[in-house]
Scaffold this motif. Structure first.
Motif, mmCIF file in Angstrom:
data_model
loop_
_atom_site.group_PDB
_atom_site.id
_atom_site.type_symbol
_atom_site.label_atom_id
_atom_site.label_comp_id
_atom_site.label_asym_id
_atom_site.label_seq_id
_atom_site.Cartn_x
_atom_site.Cartn_y
_atom_site.Cartn_z
ATOM 1 N N MET A 81 0.857 -1.276 -0.001
ATOM 2 C CA MET A 81 -0.124 0.000 -0.008
ATOM 3 C C MET A 81 1.016 1.151 0.045
ATOM 4 N N ALA A 82 0.752 2.086 -1.083
ATOM 5 C CA ALA A 82 1.587 3.493 -1.017
ATOM 6 C C ALA A 82 0.715 4.749 -0.987
ATOM 7 N N ILE A 83 1.070 5.365 0.036
ATOM 8 C CA ILE A 83 -0.017 6.361 0.194
ATOM 9 C C ILE A 83 0.614 7.706 0.334
ATOM 10 N N THR A 84 0.341 8.776 -0.422
ATOM 11 C CA THR A 84 0.920 9.965 -0.523
ATOM 12 C C THR A 84 0.030 10.985 0.342
ATOM 13 N N ASP A 85 0.444 11.640 1.182
ATOM 14 C CA ASP A 85 -0.396 12.746 1.823
ATOM 15 C C ASP A 85 0.375 13.755 2.409
ATOM 16 N N ALA A 86 -0.324 15.091 2.901
ATOM 17 C CA ALA A 86 0.411 15.867 3.579
ATOM 18 C C ALA A 86 0.417 15.717 5.058
ATOM 19 N N VAL A 87 1.539 15.906 5.514
ATOM 20 C CA VAL A 87 1.487 15.897 6.908
ATOM 21 C C VAL A 87 1.482 17.204 7.623
ATOM 22 N N PRO A 88 1.152 17.478 8.820
ATOM 23 C CA PRO A 88 0.625 19.012 9.403
ATOM 24 C C PRO A 88 2.021 19.593 9.973
ATOM 25 N N TYR A 89 2.081 21.000 9.653
ATOM 26 C CA TYR A 89 3.094 21.958 10.112
ATOM 27 C C TYR A 89 4.674 21.219 10.321
ATOM 28 N N VAL A 90 5.080 21.034 9.179
ATOM 29 C CA VAL A 90 6.469 20.745 9.307
ATOM 30 C C VAL A 90 7.471 21.868 9.620
ATOM 31 N N LYS A 91 8.249 21.576 10.683
ATOM 32 C CA LYS A 91 9.113 22.773 11.054
ATOM 33 C C LYS A 91 10.434 22.931 10.484
ATOM 34 N N ASN A 92 10.847 22.023 9.411
ATOM 35 C CA ASN A 92 12.328 22.148 9.176
ATOM 36 C C ASN A 92 12.335 23.298 8.233
ATOM 37 N N ILE A 93 13.549 24.233 8.115
ATOM 38 C CA ILE A 93 13.566 25.194 7.062
ATOM 39 C C ILE A 93 13.036 24.877 5.697
ATOM 40 N N ARG A 94 13.359 24.072 5.035
ATOM 41 C CA ARG A 94 12.938 23.556 3.796
ATOM 42 C C ARG A 94 11.395 23.450 3.669
ATOM 43 N N GLU A 95 10.693 22.874 4.664
ATOM 44 C CA GLU A 95 9.439 22.817 4.266
ATOM 45 C C GLU A 95 8.349 23.710 4.926
ATOM 46 N N ARG A 96 8.852 24.574 5.897
ATOM 47 C CA ARG A 96 8.175 25.165 6.799
ATOM 48 C C ARG A 96 6.954 26.201 6.379
ATOM 49 N N ARG A 97 7.239 26.837 5.586
ATOM 50 C CA ARG A 97 6.397 28.011 4.942
ATOM 51 C C ARG A 97 5.495 27.216 4.193
ATOM 52 N N PHE A 98 5.681 26.482 3.245
ATOM 53 C CA PHE A 98 4.420 26.066 2.329
ATOM 54 C C PHE A 98 3.850 25.125 3.265
ATOM 55 N N SER A 99 4.504 24.271 4.132
ATOM 56 C CA SER A 99 3.622 23.280 5.056
ATOM 57 C C SER A 99 2.813 24.283 5.862
ATOM 58 N N ALA A 100 3.199 25.276 6.321
ATOM 59 C CA ALA A 100 2.321 26.197 7.193
ATOM 60 C C ALA A 100 1.139 26.525 6.237
ATOM 61 N N ILE A 101 0.917 26.802 5.242
ATOM 62 C CA ILE A 101 -0.123 27.337 4.481
ATOM 63 C C ILE A 101 -1.052 26.122 4.174
ATOM 64 N N VAL A 102 -0.490 25.059 3.744
ATOM 65 C CA VAL A 102 -1.053 23.764 3.326
ATOM 66 C C VAL A 102 -1.949 23.459 4.731
ATOM 67 N N SER A 103 -1.177 23.404 5.689
ATOM 68 C CA SER A 103 -2.072 22.778 7.089
ATOM 69 C C SER A 103 -2.891 24.066 7.539
ATOM 70 N N TYR A 104 -2.611 25.270 7.338
ATOM 71 C CA TYR A 104 -3.773 26.205 7.651
ATOM 72 C C TYR A 104 -5.079 26.100 6.805
ATOM 73 N N TYR A 105 -4.758 25.762 5.511
ATOM 74 C CA TYR A 105 -5.968 26.004 4.687
ATOM 75 C C TYR A 105 -6.608 24.520 4.957
ATOM 76 N N HIS A 106 -5.997 23.573 5.283
ATOM 77 C CA HIS A 106 -6.751 22.156 5.706
ATOM 78 C C HIS A 106 -7.530 22.349 6.701
ATOM 79 N N LYS A 107 -6.781 22.917 7.950
ATOM 80 C CA LYS A 107 -7.477 22.942 9.183
ATOM 81 C C LYS A 107 -8.585 24.112 9.290
#
Length: 340
Positions: free
Chosen positions: A271-297
């Motif tokens: 089983m191979a599942i691609t999905d978003a995980v919330p509020y990733v904090k590392n420098i590479r991901e944190r800003r786009f992760s923040a808007i993705v997480s905020y939109y969804h929540k």
């Protein structure tokens, strides 16, 4: 005061302004998509304004103006065929990939941005009142996915060399078609609830010469909770960014889908599942992760599962091992779970 093209000496100017580049490219590509021109140019073929205008049934002068802008931006260049046409630049795929982030964050989710106050005060009513443009969501997601998450998902499936592969939420079956083109003996099942996407999947498979190996089913992935037939006998079941749509209201249904996928897989299947995980904090991901997480929540009222929660959920469904692989796409993860 005299207006000139000179840059004030107090402003530090590098060879490129990344933010300005991304904004200009995203706007031009979105316009090209809405005009119906991108499908005629994005494969690198040489085009002229007259030919494009005829194919898209648009005024030639307007198409010529658009090509002039694309050429000036360096998104298109002179064609080497000597016939005065244009083709996309060698880095067009990268330009489109980068534009996808801006297009998705600002335009695919425009109803959330424009009506933020109403969404905060009356989220359920606002979701019905201000729906997103499904096409904008799909197109921008495809642009991001071309380099952001398709490559990892594709390679994961190819490495497994499945005889039968199923994609839940397959859209236009782009991923499955690529798998079948590289694995000539593989058959596939594309399941999606969107009728037009299913119709396009059939046509795309015919164009690619793999229609005889693809079964398209128009149904939501929730249907697998009651009828596991589509996943029976599969070596790989893939699902990209669809399980979070069941969280939290239909989490019990998601659990039933996972359990039936595990039962339907052949021994050793994946089983191979691609999905978003919330509020990733590392420098590479944190800003786009923040808007993705905020939109969804805040706006979509969805609960994104963490890496730990996904691991626990897949283990709870009976899978013997779970591995998490980060995507290039910030906040995206691929979870690979094996049936013993």
């Amino acid at each position: 005061m005299t207006v000139t093209d000179e840059v004030p000496t107090t402003v530090a100017v590098g060879p490129r302004e990344a933010a300005a580049d991304a904004a200009g490219a995203a706007a031009l590509l979105e316009i090209g998509d809405r005009l119906g021109l991108l499908p005629h140019i994005d494969q690198g073929q040489s085009v002229t304004a007259a030919r494009l205008a005829a194919e898209a049934d648009l005024p030639e002068e307007g198409v010529a103006n658009y090509l002039e802008a694309m050429s000036s931006a360096g998104i298109m260049v002179d064609s080497p065929d000597g016939e005065g046409g244009l083709r996309v630049a060698d880095d067009f795929d990268q330009i489109q990939y980068e534009s996808g982030y801006l297009s998705w964050a600002m335009n695919a989710n425009r109803p959330f941005v424009n009506n933020a106050v109403e969404f905060l005060r009356a989220p359920l009513d606002s979701r019905a009142k201000y729906p997103r443009d499904g096409r904008q969501v799909a197109v921008s997601s495809e642009w991001m996915g071309s380099k952001g998450f398709y490559p990892v998902a594709l390679q994961t499936i190819l490495d497994a060399r499945p005889s039968r592969v199923v994609d839940l939420g397959a859209g236009t079956a782009r991923l499955l078609i690529e798998v079948m083109l590289q694995l000539p003996e593989t058959t596939a099942v594309a399941l999606d609830l969107d009728g037009p996407s299913c119709e396009e999947a059939v046509l795309a498979a015919e164009r690619a010469g793999v229609a005889d190996r693809l079964t398209v089913i128009e149904a939501p992935i929730q249907s697998v909770a009651e009828d596991p037939t589509p996943v029976l006998g599969a070596d790989v079941v893939h699902a990209g960014f669809v399980f979070h749509d069941m969280m939290p209201d239909e989490e019990h249904v998601a659990d039933a889908v996972l359990a039936n996928c595990r039962e339907g897989l052949r021994p050793g299947g994946m089983m191979a599942i691609t999905d978003a995980v919330p509020y990733v904090k590392n420098i590479r991901e944190r800003r786009f992760s923040a808007i993705v997480s905020y939109y969804h929540k805040q706006f979509m009222r969805r609960r994104l599962l963490s890496e730990e929660e996904w691991t626990a959920k897949l283990s709870g469904a009976g899978f013997s091992s779970v591995e998490c692989v980060p995507h290039r796409f910030p906040t995206g993860r691929l979870f690979r779970a094996t049936k013993a």
